[in-house]
Design a protein around this motif. Sequence first.
Motif, PDB file in Angstrom:
ATOM      1  N   GLU A  21       0.842  -1.193   0.000  1.00 57.38           N
ATOM      2  CA  GLU A  21       0.000   0.000   0.000  1.00 57.38           C
ATOM      3  C   GLU A  21       0.879   1.247   0.000  1.00 57.38           C
ATOM      4  O   GLU A  21       1.845   1.343   0.746  1.00 57.38           O
ATOM      5  CB  GLU A  21      -0.890  -0.012   1.240  1.00 57.38           C
ATOM      6  N   GLY A  22       0.567   2.187  -0.854  1.00 56.88           N
ATOM      7  CA  GLY A  22       1.312   3.438  -0.929  1.00 56.88           C
ATOM      8  C   GLY A  22       2.579   3.373  -1.757  1.00 56.88           C
ATOM      9  O   GLY A  22       3.277   4.373  -1.885  1.00 56.88           O
ATOM     10  N   TYR A  23       2.889   2.218  -2.341  1.00 63.59           N
ATOM     11  CA  TYR A  23       4.114   2.090  -3.139  1.00 63.59           C
ATOM     12  C   TYR A  23       3.980   2.861  -4.449  1.00 63.59           C
ATOM     13  O   TYR A  23       2.946   2.835  -5.100  1.00 63.59           O
ATOM     14  CB  TYR A  23       4.417   0.625  -3.461  1.00 63.59           C
ATOM     15  N   SER A  24       5.030   3.534  -4.823  1.00 64.55           N
ATOM     16  CA  SER A  24       5.099   4.138  -6.154  1.00 64.55           C
ATOM     17  C   SER A  24       6.548   4.101  -6.620  1.00 64.55           C
ATOM     18  O   SER A  24       7.472   4.271  -5.831  1.00 64.55           O
ATOM     19  CB  SER A  24       4.576   5.574  -6.162  1.00 64.55           C
ATOM     20  N   ARG A  25       6.739   3.860  -7.890  1.00 62.65           N
ATOM     21  CA  ARG A  25       8.082   3.774  -8.479  1.00 62.65           C
ATOM     22  C   ARG A  25       8.692   5.168  -8.536  1.00 62.65           C
ATOM     23  O   ARG A  25       8.024   6.136  -8.848  1.00 62.65           O
ATOM     24  CB  ARG A  25       7.983   3.192  -9.875  1.00 62.65           C
ATOM     25  N   THR A  26       9.983   5.241  -8.224  1.00 61.24           N
ATOM     26  CA  THR A  26      10.712   6.505  -8.303  1.00 61.24           C
ATOM     27  C   THR A  26      11.926   6.318  -9.207  1.00 61.24           C
ATOM     28  O   THR A  26      12.217   5.208  -9.653  1.00 61.24           O
ATOM     29  CB  THR A  26      11.199   6.967  -6.916  1.00 61.24           C
ATOM     30  N   LYS A  27      12.680   7.379  -9.410  1.00 59.59           N
ATOM     31  CA  LYS A  27      13.885   7.269 -10.238  1.00 59.59           C
ATOM     32  C   LYS A  27      14.952   6.424  -9.547  1.00 59.59           C
ATOM     33  O   LYS A  27      15.886   5.958 -10.186  1.00 59.59           O
ATOM     34  CB  LYS A  27      14.439   8.644 -10.584  1.00 59.59           C
ATOM     35  N   ASN A  28      14.828   6.199  -8.248  1.00 58.24           N
ATOM     36  CA  ASN A  28      15.801   5.389  -7.503  1.00 58.24           C
ATOM     37  C   ASN A  28      15.358   3.938  -7.315  1.00 58.24           C
ATOM     38  O   ASN A  28      16.069   3.159  -6.678  1.00 58.24           O
ATOM     39  CB  ASN A  28      16.060   6.011  -6.131  1.00 58.24           C
ATOM     40  N   THR A  29      14.199   3.584  -7.841  1.00 55.48           N
ATOM     41  CA  THR A  29      13.696   2.221  -7.691  1.00 55.48           C
ATOM     42  C   THR A  29      14.600   1.246  -8.440  1.00 55.48           C
ATOM     43  O   THR A  29      14.915   1.454  -9.605  1.00 55.48           O
ATOM     44  CB  THR A  29      12.261   2.107  -8.234  1.00 55.48           C
ATOM     45  N   ARG A  30      15.020   0.211  -7.746  1.00 54.76           N
ATOM     46  CA  ARG A  30      15.801  -0.855  -8.379  1.00 54.76           C
ATOM     47  C   ARG A  30      14.845  -1.996  -8.703  1.00 54.76           C
ATOM     48  O   ARG A  30      13.908  -2.250  -7.953  1.00 54.76           O
ATOM     49  CB  ARG A  30      16.901  -1.353  -7.449  1.00 54.76           C
ATOM     50  N   VAL A  31      15.092  -2.676  -9.805  1.00 60.38           N
ATOM     51  CA  VAL A  31      14.244  -3.788 -10.216  1.00 60.38           C
ATOM     52  C   VAL A  31      15.119  -5.033 -10.320  1.00 60.38           C
ATOM     53  O   VAL A  31      16.158  -5.019 -10.979  1.00 60.38           O
ATOM     54  CB  VAL A  31      13.557  -3.504 -11.568  1.00 60.38           C
ATOM     55  N   PHE A  32      14.687  -6.101  -9.656  1.00 58.47           N
ATOM     56  CA  PHE A  32      15.408  -7.373  -9.676  1.00 58.47           C
ATOM     57  C   PHE A  32      14.534  -8.433 -10.323  1.00 58.47           C
ATOM     58  O   PHE A  32      13.328  -8.476 -10.093  1.00 58.47           O
ATOM     59  CB  PHE A  32      15.753  -7.833  -8.256  1.00 58.47           C
ATOM     60  N   LEU A  33      15.151  -9.281 -11.115  1.00 59.69           N
ATOM     61  CA  LEU A  33      14.484 -10.427 -11.719  1.00 59.69           C
ATOM     62  C   LEU A  33      15.161 -11.676 -11.192  1.00 59.69           C
ATOM     63  O   LEU A  33      16.389 -11.801 -11.240  1.00 59.69           O
ATOM     64  CB  LEU A  33      14.587 -10.388 -13.246  1.00 59.69           C
ATOM     65  N   CYS A  34      14.370 -12.592 -10.667  1.00 60.39           N
ATOM     66  CA  CYS A  34      14.918 -13.836 -10.120  1.00 60.39           C
ATOM     67  C   CYS A  34      14.187 -15.012 -10.750  1.00 60.39           C
ATOM     68  O   CYS A  34      12.961 -15.049 -10.752  1.00 60.39           O
ATOM     69  CB  CYS A  34      14.736 -13.865  -8.598  1.00 60.39           C
ATOM     70  N   ALA A  35      14.951 -15.936 -11.299  1.00 64.20           N
ATOM     71  CA  ALA A  35      14.359 -17.170 -11.808  1.00 64.20           C
ATOM     72  C   ALA A  35      14.137 -18.112 -10.640  1.00 64.20           C
ATOM     73  O   ALA A  35      14.965 -18.205  -9.739  1.00 64.20           O
ATOM     74  CB  ALA A  35      15.284 -17.812 -12.835  1.00 64.20           C
ATOM     75  N   ALA A  36      13.004 -18.780 -10.636  1.00 64.92           N
ATOM     76  CA  ALA A  36      12.678 -19.706  -9.559  1.00 64.92           C
ATOM     77  C   ALA A  36      12.232 -21.029 -10.149  1.00 64.92           C
ATOM     78  O   ALA A  36      11.754 -21.094 -11.275  1.00 64.92           O
ATOM     79  CB  ALA A  36      11.573 -19.133  -8.674  1.00 64.92           C
ATOM     80  N   SER A  37      12.398 -22.072  -9.388  1.00 64.16           N
ATOM     81  CA  SER A  37      11.950 -23.397  -9.797  1.00 64.16           C
ATOM     82  C   SER A  37      11.487 -24.129  -8.542  1.00 64.16           C
ATOM     83  O   SER A  37      11.805 -23.730  -7.428  1.00 64.16           O
ATOM     84  CB  SER A  37      13.090 -24.158 -10.486  1.00 64.16           C
ATOM     85  N   PRO A  38      10.722 -25.200  -8.723  1.00 64.42           N
ATOM     86  CA  PRO A  38      10.186 -25.888  -7.558  1.00 64.42           C
ATOM     87  C   PRO A  38      11.221 -26.731  -6.801  1.00 64.42           C
ATOM     88  O   PRO A  38      10.938 -27.200  -5.697  1.00 64.42           O
ATOM     89  CB  PRO A  38       9.084 -26.777  -8.133  1.00 64.42           C
ATOM     90  N   ASP A  39      12.418 -26.888  -7.353  1.00 63.90           N
ATOM     91  CA  ASP A  39      13.420 -27.699  -6.665  1.00 63.90           C
ATOM     92  C   ASP A  39      14.149 -26.871  -5.598  1.00 63.90           C
ATOM     93  O   ASP A  39      13.924 -25.671  -5.449  1.00 63.90           O
ATOM     94  CB  ASP A  39      14.409 -28.318  -7.650  1.00 63.90           C
ATOM     95  N   GLU A  40      15.022 -27.513  -4.854  1.00 64.76           N
ATOM     96  CA  GLU A  40      15.707 -26.864  -3.737  1.00 64.76           C
ATOM     97  C   GLU A  40      16.569 -25.681  -4.183  1.00 64.76           C
ATOM     98  O   GLU A  40      16.579 -24.628  -3.542  1.00 64.76           O
ATOM     99  CB  GLU A  40      16.577 -27.876  -2.984  1.00 64.76           C
ATOM    100  N   SER A  41      17.270 -25.815  -5.301  1.00 67.24           N
ATOM    101  CA  SER A  41      18.131 -24.720  -5.746  1.00 67.24           C
ATOM    102  C   SER A  41      17.314 -23.494  -6.145  1.00 67.24           C
ATOM    103  O   SER A  41      17.729 -22.359  -5.911  1.00 67.24           O
ATOM    104  CB  SER A  41      19.026 -25.160  -6.908  1.00 67.24           C
ATOM    105  N   GLY A  42      16.147 -23.694  -6.725  1.00 67.76           N
ATOM    106  CA  GLY A  42      15.284 -22.578  -7.098  1.00 67.76           C
ATOM    107  C   GLY A  42      14.757 -21.853  -5.876  1.00 67.76           C
ATOM    108  O   GLY A  42      14.687 -20.621  -5.842  1.00 67.76           O
ATOM    109  N   THR A  43      14.400 -22.613  -4.863  1.00 65.83           N
ATOM    110  CA  THR A  43      13.925 -22.020  -3.613  1.00 65.83           C
ATOM    111  C   THR A  43      15.053 -21.268  -2.922  1.00 65.83           C
ATOM    112  O   THR A  43      14.846 -20.165  -2.405  1.00 65.83           O
ATOM    113  CB  THR A  43      13.372 -23.120  -2.685  1.00 65.83           C
ATOM    114  N   GLN A  44      16.242 -21.825  -2.932  1.00 70.91           N
ATOM    115  CA  GLN A  44      17.389 -21.159  -2.315  1.00 70.91           C
ATOM    116  C   GLN A  44      17.722 -19.853  -3.036  1.00 70.91           C
ATOM    117  O   GLN A  44      18.035 -18.853  -2.393  1.00 70.91           O
ATOM    118  CB  GLN A  44      18.610 -22.079  -2.322  1.00 70.91           C
ATOM    119  N   ALA A  45      17.634 -19.835  -4.353  1.00 75.69           N
ATOM    120  CA  ALA A  45      17.905 -18.614  -5.125  1.00 75.69           C
ATOM    121  C   ALA A  45      16.908 -17.520  -4.773  1.00 75.69           C
ATOM    122  O   ALA A  45      17.278 -16.361  -4.557  1.00 75.69           O
ATOM    123  CB  ALA A  45      17.844 -18.908  -6.623  1.00 75.69           C
TER     124      ALA A  45
END
Length: 73
Positions: A21-45
Amino acid sequence: FDTFEDPQASMFSYTLHVQSEGYSRTKNTRVFLCAASPDESGTQALDWALESLVQEGDEFIVFRGVDDADLGT
């Protein structure tokens, strides 16, 4: 993330959009993309990225690819 050229492929995609609630993107907003999978390594990532990288005000996108073989096609 509509990267499919085949209109039939869209039935295999799902986007969940949640923001604080109240979130808005600013010029300082960082964006991260993370790949996930149902196995243990995906959960750990996913856990590592959330614990080590993401801070308040950041955007975090989780991607999970699905193999055609898993869809039964």
